[in-house]
Design an enzyme around this catalytic site. Sequence first.
Site, short mmCIF file in Angstrom:
data_model
loop_
_atom_site.label_atom_id
_atom_site.label_comp_id
_atom_site.label_asym_id
_atom_site.label_seq_id
_atom_site.Cartn_x
_atom_site.Cartn_y
_atom_site.Cartn_z
N SER A 7 -5.69 -1.14 5.81
CA SER A 7 -5.47 -2.49 5.28
C SER A 7 -4.00 -2.83 5.40
CB SER A 7 -5.89 -2.55 3.81
OG SER A 7 -5.26 -3.65 3.19
N HIS A 32 -7.94 -3.99 8.85
CA HIS A 32 -8.50 -4.76 7.73
C HIS A 32 -7.42 -5.72 7.22
CE1 HIS A 32 -11.29 -5.03 4.23
NE2 HIS A 32 -10.18 -5.22 3.53
N ASP A 34 -6.54 -8.40 4.48
CA ASP A 34 -6.90 -8.92 3.16
C ASP A 34 -6.32 -10.32 3.01
OD1 ASP A 34 -8.41 -6.84 1.78
OD2 ASP A 34 -6.63 -5.62 2.05
N MET A 36 -5.90 -13.53 0.90
CA MET A 36 -6.01 -13.98 -0.51
C MET A 36 -5.38 -15.36 -0.65
SD MET A 36 -4.98 -10.46 -2.45
CE MET A 36 -5.62 -8.86 -1.94
N HIS A 65 -11.12 -10.00 5.63
CA HIS A 65 -11.75 -9.92 4.30
C HIS A 65 -11.24 -11.12 3.52
CE1 HIS A 65 -11.96 -7.59 0.19
NE2 HIS A 65 -12.78 -8.63 0.25
N MET A 67 -10.78 -13.29 0.59
CA MET A 67 -10.84 -13.43 -0.87
C MET A 67 -10.33 -14.84 -1.17
SD MET A 67 -9.51 -9.61 -1.76
CE MET A 67 -8.96 -9.32 -0.08
N MET A 136 -16.75 -3.13 -2.86
CA MET A 136 -15.42 -3.12 -3.49
C MET A 136 -15.42 -2.07 -4.60
SD MET A 136 -13.54 -5.51 -2.00
CE MET A 136 -12.19 -5.37 -3.13
N ASP A 171 -14.09 -0.27 0.03
CA ASP A 171 -12.75 -0.85 -0.01
C ASP A 171 -12.15 -0.71 -1.40
OD1 ASP A 171 -10.46 -2.30 0.42
OD2 ASP A 171 -11.47 -4.23 0.67
C1 DX5 Z 1 -8.14 -5.20 -2.63
C2 DX5 Z 1 -8.23 -5.15 -1.12
C3 DX5 Z 1 -8.15 -3.80 -0.55
C4 DX5 Z 1 -6.86 -3.05 -0.81
C5 DX5 Z 1 -7.09 -1.57 -0.59
O1 DX5 Z 1 -8.29 -6.53 -3.02
O2 DX5 Z 1 -9.47 -5.71 -0.71
O3 DX5 Z 1 -8.40 -3.87 0.86
O4 DX5 Z 1 -5.83 -3.47 0.02
O5 DX5 Z 1 -5.95 -0.88 -0.98
P1 DX5 Z 1 -6.03 0.59 -1.60
O6 DX5 Z 1 -6.62 1.47 -0.53
O7 DX5 Z 1 -4.60 0.92 -1.92
O8 DX5 Z 1 -6.90 0.53 -2.82
ZN ZN Z 2 -10.02 -5.63 1.44
#
Ligand code: DX5
Ligand code: ZN
Length: 215
Positions: A7, A32, A34, A36, A65, A67, A136, A171
């Site tokens: 990620s 990956h 993320d 947001m 991903h 969010m 998750m 994840d």
């Molecule tokens: C959380 C994300 C994850 C996060 C994972 O909202 O979706 O992808 O970056 O990070 P670690 O592996 O540190 O939990």
């Molecule tokens: Zn993620």
Amino acid sequence: MVLICPSMLSADPTRLGDELTAVEAAGADCIHWDIMDGNFVEAITFGAHVVAAHRKISKLRFDAHLMVENPDRNIEKFVKAGADSIIVHPETTKHLHRTLSNIKTFGKLAGVALNPATSISCLDYCSDIVDIVLVMSVNPGCSGQKFIDSQLDKILALRKILPKTTEICVDGGINDITAKLCIQRGANSLVTGSFLFKSANTPTDYAEVIRKLRG
Ligand code: DX5
Ligand code: ZN
């Protein structure tokens, strides 16, 4: 084989391109992203232009991903940016089936992300168009959180009901110990954030961590 998906949220933000190149050289299978929006979750991270810029330097699968609220507004943008899969949270769309179908019309992999408190029953009437279920194992919003053990039963339950071809990706809070527990229950893909990026610096270090996670 278990897919390892670093990620970029945990990568050094001043050197994202170098970090991506290093994990690719170290044997990562997928990147990956993320995404947001400061709305569905508090933080704001990467826009489509950031993903597009990195598309030019990598051949790996890119997972977006999302969010974000109203993901339908963003699907085409991230497809154009080079995402190979788009993963959405059922809470963010009024019409999950339509959103997933929309992703499929672009020829991309469609994913559903299940928050820790979200039941697998939301997949009941759409699992035939779902390519990836993202379990998750932390609440979405940031990296570096502790793995939530109750999600192990969810992985087990999903493996029983989903076709073998559906990817179950976990994840959040993945390390060498939790990775094993997830794989034992049927996960075949793991996102790694802080465990990978905070415990290593060079492609050789990254390769060692990736090997450990694959089990
Ligand atoms: C959380 C994300 C994850 C996060 C994972 O909202 O979706 O992808 O970056 O990070 P670690 O592996 O540190 O939990
Ligand atoms: Zn993620």
